[in-house]
Scaffold this motif. Structure first.
Motif, PDB file in Angstrom:
ATOM      1  N   PHE A  74       0.967  -1.053   0.056  1.00 55.43           N
ATOM      2  CA  PHE A  74      -0.009   0.155  -0.044  1.00 55.43           C
ATOM      3  C   PHE A  74       0.897   1.243   0.089  1.00 55.43           C
ATOM      4  N   ASN A  75       0.414   2.184  -0.982  1.00 56.31           N
ATOM      5  CA  ASN A  75       1.160   3.467  -1.023  1.00 56.31           C
ATOM      6  C   ASN A  75       0.587   4.582  -0.282  1.00 56.31           C
ATOM      7  N   TRP A  76       1.077   4.928   0.621  1.00 53.41           N
ATOM      8  CA  TRP A  76       0.734   6.026   1.393  1.00 53.41           C
ATOM      9  C   TRP A  76       0.781   7.582   0.520  1.00 53.41           C
ATOM     10  N   ASN A  77       1.718   7.424  -0.390  1.00 56.10           N
ATOM     11  CA  ASN A  77       1.964   8.718  -0.955  1.00 56.10           C
ATOM     12  C   ASN A  77       1.204   8.878  -2.364  1.00 56.10           C
ATOM     13  N   HIS A  78       0.032   8.247  -2.509  1.00 59.76           N
ATOM     14  CA  HIS A  78      -0.504   8.070  -3.667  1.00 59.76           C
ATOM     15  C   HIS A  78      -0.998   9.731  -4.371  1.00 59.76           C
ATOM     16  N   CYS A  79      -0.970  10.501  -3.414  1.00 56.29           N
ATOM     17  CA  CYS A  79      -1.115  11.847  -3.814  1.00 56.29           C
ATOM     18  C   CYS A  79      -0.240  12.926  -3.690  1.00 56.29           C
ATOM     19  N   THR A 141      -5.360  13.223  -0.582  1.00 58.51           N
ATOM     20  CA  THR A 141      -5.740  11.910  -0.991  1.00 58.51           C
ATOM     21  C   THR A 141      -6.967  11.988  -2.165  1.00 58.51           C
ATOM     22  N   CYS A 142      -7.123  10.933  -2.726  1.00 59.88           N
ATOM     23  CA  CYS A 142      -8.270  10.821  -3.684  1.00 59.88           C
ATOM     24  C   CYS A 142      -9.307   9.929  -3.254  1.00 59.88           C
ATOM     25  N   LYS A 143      -9.530   9.331  -2.388  1.00 64.66           N
ATOM     26  CA  LYS A 143     -10.662   8.258  -1.978  1.00 64.66           C
ATOM     27  C   LYS A 143     -10.929   8.398  -0.446  1.00 64.66           C
ATOM     28  N   GLU A 144     -12.257   8.040  -0.371  1.00 67.77           N
ATOM     29  CA  GLU A 144     -12.605   8.135   0.886  1.00 67.77           C
ATOM     30  C   GLU A 144     -12.467   6.922   1.547  1.00 67.77           C
ATOM     31  N   ASN A 145     -12.715   5.639   0.770  1.00 68.94           N
ATOM     32  CA  ASN A 145     -12.452   4.448   1.205  1.00 68.94           C
ATOM     33  C   ASN A 145     -11.352   3.766   0.799  1.00 68.94           C
ATOM     34  N   TRP A 146     -10.295   3.670   1.713  1.00 67.33           N
ATOM     35  CA  TRP A 146      -9.099   3.078   1.292  1.00 67.33           C
ATOM     36  C   TRP A 146      -9.040   1.586   1.111  1.00 67.33           C
ATOM     37  N   HIS A 147      -9.918   0.774   1.385  1.00 64.71           N
ATOM     38  CA  HIS A 147      -9.967  -0.593   1.370  1.00 64.71           C
ATOM     39  C   HIS A 147     -10.270  -1.065  -0.343  1.00 64.71           C
ATOM     40  N   THR A 153      -2.837  -1.787 -11.383  1.00 65.37           N
ATOM     41  CA  THR A 153      -2.110  -2.104 -12.348  1.00 65.37           C
ATOM     42  C   THR A 153      -0.763  -2.193 -12.391  1.00 65.37           C
ATOM     43  N   SER A 154      -0.185  -1.119 -11.515  1.00 61.12           N
ATOM     44  CA  SER A 154       1.510  -1.239 -11.424  1.00 61.12           C
ATOM     45  C   SER A 154       1.731  -2.191 -10.254  1.00 61.12           C
ATOM     46  N   GLY A 155       1.149  -2.810  -9.416  1.00 65.25           N
ATOM     47  CA  GLY A 155       1.504  -3.481  -8.365  1.00 65.25           C
ATOM     48  C   GLY A 155       1.267  -2.832  -7.016  1.00 65.25           C
ATOM     49  N   THR A 156       1.030  -1.571  -7.044  1.00 68.51           N
ATOM     50  CA  THR A 156       0.751  -0.889  -5.597  1.00 68.51           C
ATOM     51  C   THR A 156      -0.463   0.086  -5.920  1.00 68.51           C
ATOM     52  N   ASN A 157      -1.080   0.690  -5.107  1.00 64.53           N
ATOM     53  CA  ASN A 157      -2.336   1.336  -5.310  1.00 64.53           C
ATOM     54  C   ASN A 157      -1.987   2.790  -5.700  1.00 64.53           C
ATOM     55  N   TRP A 158      -2.879   3.248  -6.986  1.00 61.94           N
ATOM     56  CA  TRP A 158      -2.885   4.670  -7.367  1.00 61.94           C
ATOM     57  C   TRP A 158      -4.034   5.081  -7.421  1.00 61.94           C
ATOM     58  N   CYS A 159      -4.239   6.372  -7.500  1.00 61.62           N
ATOM     59  CA  CYS A 159      -5.885   6.926  -7.815  1.00 61.62           C
ATOM     60  C   CYS A 159      -6.495   6.452  -9.056  1.00 61.62           C
ATOM     61  N   PRO A 160      -7.718   5.820  -8.931  1.00 62.85           N
ATOM     62  CA  PRO A 160      -8.257   5.386 -10.295  1.00 62.85           C
ATOM     63  C   PRO A 160      -8.654   6.677 -11.163  1.00 62.85           C
ATOM     64  N   ARG A 161      -8.960   6.442 -12.173  1.00 66.96           N
ATOM     65  CA  ARG A 161      -9.060   7.341 -13.256  1.00 66.96           C
ATOM     66  C   ARG A 161     -10.312   8.332 -13.134  1.00 66.96           C
ATOM     67  N   GLY A 162     -10.319   9.603 -13.071  1.00 66.73           N
ATOM     68  CA  GLY A 162     -11.334  10.248 -12.625  1.00 66.73           C
ATOM     69  C   GLY A 162     -11.473  10.785 -11.445  1.00 66.73           C
ATOM     70  N   PHE A 163     -10.577  10.359 -10.208  1.00 61.09           N
ATOM     71  CA  PHE A 163     -10.434  10.670  -8.959  1.00 61.09           C
ATOM     72  C   PHE A 163      -9.584  12.024  -8.912  1.00 61.09           C
ATOM     73  N   THR A 164      -9.996  13.016  -8.105  1.00 67.26           N
ATOM     74  CA  THR A 164      -8.938  14.022  -8.058  1.00 67.26           C
ATOM     75  C   THR A 164      -8.357  13.976  -6.522  1.00 67.26           C
ATOM     76  N   CYS A 165      -7.140  14.252  -6.506  1.00 67.79           N
ATOM     77  CA  CYS A 165      -6.567  14.318  -5.068  1.00 67.79           C
ATOM     78  C   CYS A 165      -6.843  15.866  -4.495  1.00 67.79           C
ATOM     79  N   GLN A 166      -7.129  15.811  -3.336  1.00 68.28           N
ATOM     80  CA  GLN A 166      -7.545  16.835  -2.660  1.00 68.28           C
ATOM     81  C   GLN A 166      -7.367  16.635  -0.989  1.00 68.28           C
ATOM     82  N   PRO A 167      -7.193  17.932  -0.254  1.00 69.05           N
ATOM     83  CA  PRO A 167      -6.848  17.683   1.162  1.00 69.05           C
ATOM     84  C   PRO A 167      -8.118  16.717   2.037  1.00 69.05           C
ATOM     85  N   PHE A 168      -7.543  16.021   3.184  1.00 68.75           N
ATOM     86  CA  PHE A 168      -8.308  15.293   3.958  1.00 68.75           C
ATOM     87  C   PHE A 168      -9.428  15.962   4.314  1.00 68.75           C
TER      88      PHE A 168
END
Length: 245
Positions: A74-79, A141-147, A153-168
């Motif tokens: 899991f990649n904490w630094n996805h954004c 972050t770009c997601k509310e539910n991190w589960h 596709t790269s083997g670690t988690n990245w934001c899915p297409r269409g999701f925008t990074c914004q402050p917690f």
């Protein structure tokens, strides 16, 4: 017949008591958990709080402190880079999840390929949720539910297409939103305070003992919402009933 029903009543009471006690010191059936809790004198960093009685190994405690750890990739630094003060709370969250033997009253079955059990609605102390939110409100972050729902596709988690990074603070407007939503209701926000005996603490002074032991006992006796862990009941009840007839 009356005697048989009396015996059955006593048996039911003893089964219920045994079921309650069975969740007081246990590890969930999940990817990195030990089968049974026990001392781990070499737990790393923030996980050392549980060294006297832990469900994690030293190796797991090391993984809990690593960015993009081998534990779950899991990649904490996805954004962008997560601030260190925020990351401390996520490390502590990981240590609690991996190491605590006091989460038994909230263990449920899971349908994931990587674990057979999970925790749900663990009552977190008010301070834990609010300090976590305060430390992370400006992280991004770009997601509310991190589960679920990531691009893996790269083997670690990245934001899915269409999701925008914004402050917690916009993704999780309140501390309760962060604690309850980020891991699919694994935690529940409460107004109970540290030391109350009614909420699980992520942070505590191990020199004063583990306060979560008493919390688990309280909820085991009274039910997380009134019922003991179903796993323990299912294991104990059939053999007990068969012995009567």
């Amino acid at each position: 017949m009356a005697a048989r029903w009396a015996v059955l009543g006593l048996l039911a009471a003893s089964v219920a008591t045994a079921a309650k006690e069975s969740v007081l010191n246990m590890c969930m059936d999940a990817k990195h958990h030990k089968t049974k809790p026990g001392p781990e004198g070499a737990l790393h960093g923030q996980c050392a709080l549980w060294k006297d009685n832990a469900c994690c190994t030293a190796e797991t405690s090391m993984g809990a402190h690593q960015d993009q750890s081998y534990l779950y990739n899991f990649n904490w630094n996805h954004c962008g880079v997560m601030p260190e003060m925020c990351k401390r709370h996520f490390i502590q969250d990981t240590c609690l999840y991996e190491c605590s033997p006091n989460l038994g009253p909230w263990i449920d079955q899971a349908d994931n390929s990587w674990r057979r059990e999970r925790i749900i609605n663990v009552p977190l102390c008010k301070e834990d949720c609010e300090l976590w939110w305060e430390a992370c409100k400006d992280a991004v972050t770009c997601k509310e539910n991190w589960h679920k729902g990531w691009n893996w596709t790269s083997g670690t988690n990245w934001c899915p297409r269409g999701f925008t990074c914004q402050p917690f603070k916009y993704v999780f407007p309140r501390p309760a939103d962060l604690c309850e939503k980020i891991w699919s209701n694994s935690y529940k926000y409460t107004t109970e305070h540290w030391g109350s005996g009614r909420c699980i603490q992520m942070w505590f002074d191990p020199a004063k003992g583990n306060p979560n032991v008493a919390v688990a006992k309280y909820y085991a006796q009274n039910g997380r919402d009134a019922s003991p862990a179903p796993r323990a009941v299912l294991l104990l009840l059939p053999a007990a009933l068969l012995a009567l007839f």
